[in-house]
Design an enzyme around this catalytic site. Structure first.
Site, PDB file in Angstrom:
ATOM      1  N   SER A  83     109.005  85.287 -20.499  1.00 39.36           N
ATOM      2  CA  SER A  83     109.251  83.861 -20.318  1.00 39.36           C
ATOM      3  C   SER A  83     108.725  83.066 -21.511  1.00 39.36           C
ATOM      4  CB  SER A  83     108.611  83.394 -19.008  1.00 39.36           C
ATOM      5  OG  SER A  83     108.941  82.060 -18.718  1.00 39.36           O
ATOM      6  N   ASP A 100     118.288  84.276 -12.263  1.00 37.50           N
ATOM      7  CA  ASP A 100     117.109  83.537 -12.716  1.00 37.50           C
ATOM      8  C   ASP A 100     117.352  82.042 -12.520  1.00 37.50           C
ATOM      9  OD1 ASP A 100     115.042  82.294 -14.200  1.00 37.50           O
ATOM     10  OD2 ASP A 100     114.853  84.073 -15.462  1.00 37.50           O
ATOM     11  N   HIS A 137     113.291  84.881 -11.746  1.00 36.64           N
ATOM     12  CA  HIS A 137     112.468  84.682 -12.948  1.00 36.64           C
ATOM     13  C   HIS A 137     111.121  85.398 -12.858  1.00 36.64           C
ATOM     14  CE1 HIS A 137     111.561  82.672 -16.705  1.00 36.64           C
ATOM     15  NE2 HIS A 137     110.382  82.294 -16.228  1.00 36.64           N
TER      16      HIS A 137
END
Length: 295
Positions: A148, A213, A242
């Protein structure tokens, strides 16, 4: 508009858990080695406090595997600190047979300072220097792992290292603004301009992204993979979100496959370099014989 958008992107990027989920202390009342409060003894983990260019002290942990060929330098995602990642690091070390160097960004966990884009760059640079000096890890034996927001410092460092072993991008972002708006060009006030930096990475790149996601659309991962110079088979996890990709069985399986492929690639490179060295020595001896024969 620019200042407002940049501020929104920055707020998206940094959500350190408050309070921190762990503490750092010295074993034996101040003279022993550094320890993490949530880490049981006997885990073969060493704790460091590393000073950055900005003067912050970031917490880093080195998870040693006795038969490791590679070391992962792991940059974690948003809204997490090292205390929440301990079980994952234990699993990754065990299943992948790698060392893991993990760290908390400035302002995360027990690391000092405030979270910012450039502080994350200083953080990973300082942790990388620690790896080089304390453990003598070579570039070619290092795989950078960015999850991320962690894809930002990961690609910052990867773009600067010429002999890196590999890169893993897990639920990565193209840039901060692109998470919020479908812009087509890189804006000067954007943060974590991964879309530009990925073009400078010269090692194999594995991209992992969930197709469902809800925070960073999977097209971010797809585009980063398309722009990679040395593409490795990507992993698009159907139905993956995610923050849950580690729970899918294909996640660890594909990572292990990548690590195995990098080990084979390294072996081929070593054999090739050895062959070239032998050829060079043979050529020198042959030339010497020719010169001697002319006398």
């Amino acid at each position: 508009m620019g200042n407002v958008t940049s501020s929104v992107a920055a707020r998206f990027a940094f959500f350190p858990p408050e309070p921190a989920t762990y503490e750092v202390f010295r074993e034996g009342g101040g003279e022993g080695p550094l320890c993490l409060s949530r880490l049981p003894p006997g885990k073969n983990v060493e704790v460091h406090l590393v000073e950055t260019k900005a003067g912050n002290r970031v917490v880093a942990t080195f998870w040693r595997h006795p038969f490791a060929r590679f070391t992962l330098l792991y940059s974690h995602g948003n809204a997490a600190d090292l205390g929440q990642m301990l079980d994952l690091f234990h699993e990754l070390r065990s299943h992948l047979r790698v060392n893991i160097m993990s760290y908390d960004y400035s302002g995360y966990g027990a690391s000092t300072g405030k979270p910012s884009e450039f502080n994350t760059y200083y953080d990973i640079e300082a942790v990388y220097d620690c790896l080089m000096k304390e453990y003598e890890i070579k570039q070619e034996d290092l795989i950078l792992y960015g999850q991320s927001v962690g894809s930002g410092p990961t690609l910052h460092l990867a773009a600067r290292l010429q002999k890196l072993g590999g890169v893993v991008l897990h639920s990565a972002i193209l840039s901060g603004i692109r998470v919020l708006y479908p812009v087509k060009v890189t804006l000067w006030f954007d943060i974590f301009k991964n879309i530009d930096k990925i073009r400078q990475v010269k090692c194999p790149v594995l991209v992992i992204h969930g197709t469902s996601d809800e925070i960073v659309d999977w097209t971010h991962g797809k585009r980063l993979w398309e722009l990679s110079k040395e593409k490795y088979d990507p992993l698009w996890i159907k139905g993956g979100g995610h923050c849950n990709l580690e729970t899918f069985p294909q996640f660890i399986k594909h990572l292990r496959k990548f690590i195995n492929a990098m080990e084979k690639l390294t072996l081929v490179k070593q054999i090739t370099q050895s062959s070239l060295s032998i050829s060079a020595v043979t050529e020198v001896k042959y030339n010497k014989c020719l010169r001697l024969g002319k006398r």
